[in-house]
Design an enzyme around this catalytic site. Structure first.
Site, PDB file in Angstrom:
ATOM      1  N   TYR A 183      18.059  -0.788   7.017  1.00  0.00           N
ATOM      2  CA  TYR A 183      17.380  -2.088   6.873  1.00  0.00           C
ATOM      3  C   TYR A 183      17.640  -2.670   5.491  1.00  0.00           C
ATOM      4  O   TYR A 183      18.119  -3.809   5.365  1.00  0.00           O
ATOM      5  CB  TYR A 183      15.869  -1.926   7.104  1.00  0.00           C
ATOM      6  CG  TYR A 183      15.056  -3.089   6.580  1.00  0.00           C
ATOM      7  CD1 TYR A 183      15.187  -4.360   7.134  1.00  0.00           C
ATOM      8  CD2 TYR A 183      14.167  -2.932   5.508  1.00  0.00           C
ATOM      9  CE1 TYR A 183      14.453  -5.442   6.644  1.00  0.00           C
ATOM     10  CE2 TYR A 183      13.429  -4.002   5.012  1.00  0.00           C
ATOM     11  CZ  TYR A 183      13.579  -5.247   5.580  1.00  0.00           C
ATOM     12  OH  TYR A 183      12.863  -6.317   5.095  1.00  0.00           O
ATOM     13  N   LYS A 231      19.712  -6.067   4.263  1.00  0.00           N
ATOM     14  CA  LYS A 231      19.098  -7.156   3.496  1.00  0.00           C
ATOM     15  C   LYS A 231      19.846  -7.342   2.170  1.00  0.00           C
ATOM     16  O   LYS A 231      20.049  -8.470   1.715  1.00  0.00           O
ATOM     17  CB  LYS A 231      17.612  -6.874   3.235  1.00  0.00           C
ATOM     18  CG  LYS A 231      16.713  -6.947   4.445  1.00  0.00           C
ATOM     19  CD  LYS A 231      16.655  -8.319   5.102  1.00  0.00           C
ATOM     20  CE  LYS A 231      15.912  -9.345   4.276  1.00  0.00           C
ATOM     21  NZ  LYS A 231      15.740 -10.628   5.018  1.00  0.00           N
ATOM     22  N   THR A 290      13.567  -8.789   0.387  1.00  0.00           N
ATOM     23  CA  THR A 290      12.613  -7.691   0.188  1.00  0.00           C
ATOM     24  C   THR A 290      12.868  -6.950  -1.120  1.00  0.00           C
ATOM     25  O   THR A 290      14.000  -6.941  -1.627  1.00  0.00           O
ATOM     26  CB  THR A 290      12.743  -6.699   1.372  1.00  0.00           C
ATOM     27  OG1 THR A 290      12.056  -5.500   1.053  1.00  0.00           O
ATOM     28  CG2 THR A 290      14.192  -6.345   1.656  1.00  0.00           C
ATOM     29  N   ASP A 291      11.824  -6.282  -1.623  1.00  0.00           N
ATOM     30  CA  ASP A 291      12.000  -5.435  -2.815  1.00  0.00           C
ATOM     31  C   ASP A 291      12.734  -4.139  -2.467  1.00  0.00           C
ATOM     32  O   ASP A 291      13.162  -3.411  -3.369  1.00  0.00           O
ATOM     33  CB  ASP A 291      10.643  -5.126  -3.463  1.00  0.00           C
ATOM     34  CG  ASP A 291       9.685  -4.347  -2.572  1.00  0.00           C
ATOM     35  OD1 ASP A 291       9.981  -4.165  -1.367  1.00  0.00           O
ATOM     36  OD2 ASP A 291       8.627  -3.916  -3.071  1.00  0.00           O
ATOM     37  N   GLU A 292      12.890  -3.860  -1.159  1.00  0.00           N
ATOM     38  CA  GLU A 292      13.510  -2.584  -0.768  1.00  0.00           C
ATOM     39  C   GLU A 292      14.984  -2.522  -1.158  1.00  0.00           C
ATOM     40  O   GLU A 292      15.577  -1.448  -1.185  1.00  0.00           O
ATOM     41  CB  GLU A 292      13.326  -2.333   0.738  1.00  0.00           C
ATOM     42  CG  GLU A 292      11.852  -2.324   1.110  1.00  0.00           C
ATOM     43  CD  GLU A 292      11.555  -1.764   2.487  1.00  0.00           C
ATOM     44  OE1 GLU A 292      12.343  -0.946   2.985  1.00  0.00           O
ATOM     45  OE2 GLU A 292      10.508  -2.135   3.047  1.00  0.00           O
ATOM     46  N   THR A 332      12.938 -11.978  19.535  1.00  0.00           N
ATOM     47  CA  THR A 332      13.114 -10.546  19.777  1.00  0.00           C
ATOM     48  C   THR A 332      11.728  -9.969  20.051  1.00  0.00           C
ATOM     49  O   THR A 332      10.742 -10.712  20.073  1.00  0.00           O
ATOM     50  CB  THR A 332      13.699  -9.849  18.536  1.00  0.00           C
ATOM     51  OG1 THR A 332      12.707  -9.886  17.490  1.00  0.00           O
ATOM     52  CG2 THR A 332      14.981 -10.531  18.057  1.00  0.00           C
ATOM     53  N   GLU A 354      16.013  -8.543  11.466  1.00  0.00           N
ATOM     54  CA  GLU A 354      15.457  -7.286  11.958  1.00  0.00           C
ATOM     55  C   GLU A 354      14.779  -6.674  10.750  1.00  0.00           C
ATOM     56  O   GLU A 354      15.397  -6.563   9.680  1.00  0.00           O
ATOM     57  CB  GLU A 354      16.566  -6.365  12.480  1.00  0.00           C
ATOM     58  CG  GLU A 354      17.187  -6.822  13.790  1.00  0.00           C
ATOM     59  CD  GLU A 354      16.231  -6.750  14.967  1.00  0.00           C
ATOM     60  OE1 GLU A 354      15.248  -5.987  14.904  1.00  0.00           O
ATOM     61  OE2 GLU A 354      16.455  -7.472  15.958  1.00  0.00           O
ATOM     62  N   ARG A 357       9.308  10.148   7.142  1.00  0.00           N
ATOM     63  CA  ARG A 357      10.439   9.304   7.548  1.00  0.00           C
ATOM     64  C   ARG A 357      11.687   9.791   6.809  1.00  0.00           C
ATOM     65  O   ARG A 357      11.625  10.047   5.593  1.00  0.00           O
ATOM     66  CB  ARG A 357      10.121   7.861   7.139  1.00  0.00           C
ATOM     67  CG  ARG A 357      11.283   6.914   7.199  1.00  0.00           C
ATOM     68  CD  ARG A 357      10.938   5.582   6.536  1.00  0.00           C
ATOM     69  NE  ARG A 357      10.157   4.722   7.395  1.00  0.00           N
ATOM     70  CZ  ARG A 357       9.527   3.613   6.947  1.00  0.00           C
ATOM     71  NH1 ARG A 357       9.580   3.282   5.681  1.00  0.00           N
ATOM     72  NH2 ARG A 357       8.852   2.861   7.789  1.00  0.00           N
TER      73      ARG A 357
HETATM   74  P1  NAD Z   1       9.320  -9.908  11.782  1.00  0.00           P
HETATM   75  O1  NAD Z   1      10.140  -8.787  12.318  1.00  0.00           O
HETATM   76  O2  NAD Z   1       7.862  -9.937  12.061  1.00  0.00           O
HETATM   77  O3  NAD Z   1       9.899 -11.308  12.300  1.00  0.00           O
HETATM   78  C1  NAD Z   1      11.280 -11.564  12.356  1.00  0.00           C
HETATM   79  C2  NAD Z   1      11.463 -12.796  13.238  1.00  0.00           C
HETATM   80  O4  NAD Z   1      12.873 -13.107  13.257  1.00  0.00           O
HETATM   81  C3  NAD Z   1      11.035 -12.591  14.692  1.00  0.00           C
HETATM   82  O5  NAD Z   1      10.298 -13.706  15.134  1.00  0.00           O
HETATM   83  C4  NAD Z   1      12.345 -12.465  15.447  1.00  0.00           C
HETATM   84  O6  NAD Z   1      12.265 -12.939  16.787  1.00  0.00           O
HETATM   85  C5  NAD Z   1      13.253 -13.342  14.595  1.00  0.00           C
HETATM   86  N1  NAD Z   1      14.680 -12.989  14.720  1.00  0.00           N
HETATM   87  C6  NAD Z   1      15.225 -11.744  14.712  1.00  0.00           C
HETATM   88  N2  NAD Z   1      16.548 -11.833  14.853  1.00  0.00           N
HETATM   89  C7  NAD Z   1      16.872 -13.152  14.942  1.00  0.00           C
HETATM   90  C8  NAD Z   1      18.070 -13.885  15.085  1.00  0.00           C
HETATM   91  N3  NAD Z   1      19.244 -13.263  15.171  1.00  0.00           N
HETATM   92  N4  NAD Z   1      18.015 -15.228  15.126  1.00  0.00           N
HETATM   93  C9  NAD Z   1      16.814 -15.880  15.055  1.00  0.00           C
HETATM   94  N5  NAD Z   1      15.642 -15.230  14.924  1.00  0.00           N
HETATM   95  C10 NAD Z   1      15.656 -13.888  14.873  1.00  0.00           C
HETATM   96  O7  NAD Z   1       9.613  -9.915  10.213  1.00  0.00           O
HETATM   97  P2  NAD Z   1       8.647 -10.331   8.997  1.00  0.00           P
HETATM   98  O8  NAD Z   1       7.874  -9.160   8.583  1.00  0.00           O
HETATM   99  O9  NAD Z   1       7.969 -11.600   9.328  1.00  0.00           O
HETATM  100  O10 NAD Z   1       9.737 -10.598   7.873  1.00  0.00           O
HETATM  101  C11 NAD Z   1      10.310 -11.897   7.688  1.00  0.00           C
HETATM  102  C12 NAD Z   1      11.317 -11.823   6.573  1.00  0.00           C
HETATM  103  O11 NAD Z   1      10.690 -11.384   5.380  1.00  0.00           O
HETATM  104  C13 NAD Z   1      12.440 -10.825   6.845  1.00  0.00           C
HETATM  105  O12 NAD Z   1      13.645 -11.387   6.380  1.00  0.00           O
HETATM  106  C14 NAD Z   1      12.060  -9.612   6.035  1.00  0.00           C
HETATM  107  O13 NAD Z   1      13.209  -8.898   5.630  1.00  0.00           O
HETATM  108  C15 NAD Z   1      11.357 -10.238   4.864  1.00  0.00           C
HETATM  109  N6  NAD Z   1      10.325  -9.423   4.213  1.00  0.00           N
HETATM  110  C16 NAD Z   1       9.344  -8.823   4.954  1.00  0.00           C
HETATM  111  C17 NAD Z   1       8.356  -8.088   4.303  1.00  0.00           C
HETATM  112  C18 NAD Z   1       7.216  -7.452   5.063  1.00  0.00           C
HETATM  113  O14 NAD Z   1       6.441  -6.697   4.471  1.00  0.00           O
HETATM  114  N7  NAD Z   1       7.033  -7.720   6.350  1.00  0.00           N
HETATM  115  C19 NAD Z   1       8.377  -7.961   2.916  1.00  0.00           C
HETATM  116  C20 NAD Z   1       9.403  -8.602   2.204  1.00  0.00           C
HETATM  117  C21 NAD Z   1      10.357  -9.327   2.865  1.00  0.00           C
END
Ligand code: NAD
Length: 357
Positions: free
Chosen positions: A164, A168, A139-141, A41, A89, A296
Site C-alpha cells: 500500500y 502511494k 499518507t504518512d506511511e 469498490t 486502494e 501484521r
Molecule cells: P477508502 O478506501 O475509504 O475510499 C477510497 C475510495 O476510492 C472508495 O470510494 C473507492 O470506491 C474509490 N476508488 C478506489 N479505486 C478507484 C478507482 N480506480 N477509481 C475511482 N475510485 C476508486 O479510503 P480513505 O480512507 O477514504 O482514503 C482516501 C485517501 O486518503 C486515499 O488516497 C488514502 O491513501 C489517503 N489517506 C487515508 C488515510 C486514512 O487513515 N484512511 C490517511 C492518510 C491518507
C-alpha cells in the site's frame, strides 16, 4: 475560475469512500459544486452520500480514475477549478493479500488521471490556468517507520514498507514529476491515520466498535504497542481545504493530529466509552474481549507527524483532541448501525485479512 468556496467547481475522486465522502459532504454544504468520480469498490458507498440526493451541486459519476477518456470528458464538460484525488486502494492488510490492485489504482490510475488533468489544464485561459490546482491526498506511511522518538517532516526520505505505502509513494512521485516536468500546479498532503464517521469497518477503530457491540473478540495485532498519530476526519478535510486555498504550488504538507496513541490504548478507550454507553449484558467490561493475535507482516512500529509547516505557513491546526474525536466517533457508530449494516452487505464480514505473507 475560482478556488474560493461559493464560486468553485471541484472534481473529487474517491468521494464515496471514508475521507472523500466526508470531504464531499462538507464541500457541498459550503457551497462548492462537486463532481464526484468513484469506482464504487467495496470501500465506496453511495449510502454515505444519501443526503445529497437530488442536490444539483453534487454530480456523481460511477467510473475509474484510470479511464483517461472518461476523465477528459468530465473535465471538458464541468470545467473544474481544482481536482482533488482521494481515490485509492487504501487498506494495508488487503495490499498484503493482493498488491496488484494497489498498483493498478494508486499508480497506473493516478498516472492516467494526471495525464488527463495536464491536458485539460494546458488548454485553459491564462487566469484559469494560473488559479487551477491538482491536490493529491496521500499518507504518512510513505515515510516508513520510526523508533521511539522523532517525527516525519516533509523532508524525511521516502521508505515505504507495505505494498500500500509503496504504491502511494509511487503516486506521490508521479505528482511531483508532473509539477516539475509539465508545470502542473500540484499540491500533496501526507496525512496520519484518520478516524470518524463513514469509516469502512475493516479499519481498526470501526472494526473494534462493531465487534465489541456484537460481543466478539477484539483482535489486537502483536503486543498492540504500535503507535499511530490519530486525526479526526473533519480536521483532515479542513486541512485539505486550507492547502487547496493557500498552499504553495509544488509543495507537500504533512497533516497530523498531535495525538500519538498505542493501538492497545485506542482499543481500551473504545471499550471504556462503550462500557458507559452500552454496558454488556453480563456486566463485564468490554476489555474482556481483547485478544492478542499474530502481528501484521512487516507492521510499522510508529508513525508521528510534524505538521509545523502547515501550521506556520497556512495557519491550520487540528481542532479535535483524540478524546473528543473518539467519543464523537463511537456515538456516530451507535447512531448509524443502519449505515454499517448496509455497507457490510457485501463480501466482508469483519474477519481478519492480510495474512498472505
Ligand atoms: P477508502 O478506501 O475509504 O475510499 C477510497 C475510495 O476510492 C472508495 O470510494 C473507492 O470506491 C474509490 N476508488 C478506489 N479505486 C478507484 C478507482 N480506480 N477509481 C475511482 N475510485 C476508486 O479510503 P480513505 O480512507 O477514504 O482514503 C482516501 C485517501 O486518503 C486515499 O488516497 C488514502 O491513501 C489517503 N489517506 C487515508 C488515510 C486514512 O487513515 N484512511 C490517511 C492518510 C491518507
Amino acid at each position: 475560475m475560482n478556488r474560493r468556496i461559493g464560486l468553485a467547481t471541484w472534481l473529487v475522486t474517491g468521494g464515496a469512500g471514508f475521507i472523500g465522502g466526508n470531504f464531499v459532504l462538507e464541500a457541498v454544504a459550503r457551497g462548492v459544486r462537486v463532481v464526484n468520480l468513484d469506482a464504487l469498490t467495496y470501500a465506496g458507498n453511495l449510502d454515505t452520500l444519501a443526503s445529497l440526493q437530488g442536490n444539483p451541486d453534487h454530480v456523481f459519476v460511477h467510473g475509474d480514475i484510470g479511464d483517461r477518456e472518461l476523465v477528459a470528458r468530465l473535465l471538458a464538460e464541468h470545467r473544474p477549478d481544482a481536482v482533488l484525488n482521494f481515490a485509492a486502494e487504501s487498506h494495508v492488510d488487503r495490499s498484503i493479500d493482493g498488491p496488484a490492485a494497489f498498483v493498478q489504482t494508486n499508480v497506473v490510475g493516478t498516472l492516467a488521471l494526471l495525464e488527463a488533468v495536464r491536458d485539460y489544464w494546458k488548454g485553459l485561459e491564462d487566469e484559469a490556468k494560473a488559479a487551477f490546482r491538482f491536490l493529491h491526498v496521500s499518507t504518512d506511511e510513505v515515510y516508513g517507520t520510526l523508533g521511539a522518538t522523532g517525527k516525519f517532516t516533509e523532508t524525511t526520505p521516502y521508505a515505504p514498507n507495505s505494498p500500500y505505502s509503496a504504491s502511494k509513494a509511487a503516486s506521490d512521485h508521479l505528482v511531483r514529476a508532473f509539477h516539475h516536468t509539465y508545470g502542473l500546479p500540484t499540491l500533496t498532503t501526507n496525512c496520519s491515520n484518520n478516524y470518524g464517521p463513514y469509516h469502512f469497518p475493516e479499519k481498526l477503530i470501526p472494526l473494534v466498535i462493531q465487534r465489541a457491540l456484537a460481543g466478539e473478540s477484539l483482535p489486537v495485532y502483536g503486543d498492540g504497542k504500535q503507535v499511530r498519530d490519530w486525526l479526526y476526519v473533519a480536521d483532515h478535510c479542513e486541512a485539505i481545504r486550507t492547502v487547496l486555498a493557500k498552499g504553495r504550488v509544488g509543495e507537500t504538507y504533512n497533516v497530523g493530529g498531535n495525538a500519538e496513541r498505542e493501538n492497545i490504548e485506542v482499543v481500551r478507550t473504545i471499550c471504556r466509552l462503550l462500557d458507559q454507553r452500552r454496558p454488556r449484558p453480563d456486566g463485564q467490561p468490554h476489555e474482556v474481549l481483547i485478544t492478542h493475535v499474530t502481528d501484521r507482516p512487516g507492521h510499522d512500529r510508529r508513525y508521528a507527524i510534524d505538521a509545523s509547516k502547515l501550521k506556520n505557513e497556512l495557519g491550520w491546526e487540528p481542532k479535535y483532541s483524540f478524546e473528543q474525536g473518539i467519543a464523537a466517533t463511537v456515538d456516530w457508530y451507535l447512531a448509524h448501525q443502519d449505515w454499517v449494516r448496509r455497507v457490510l452487505d457485501g463480501s466482508y464480514r469483519l474477519e481478519r485479512i492480510g495474512t498472505a505473507a
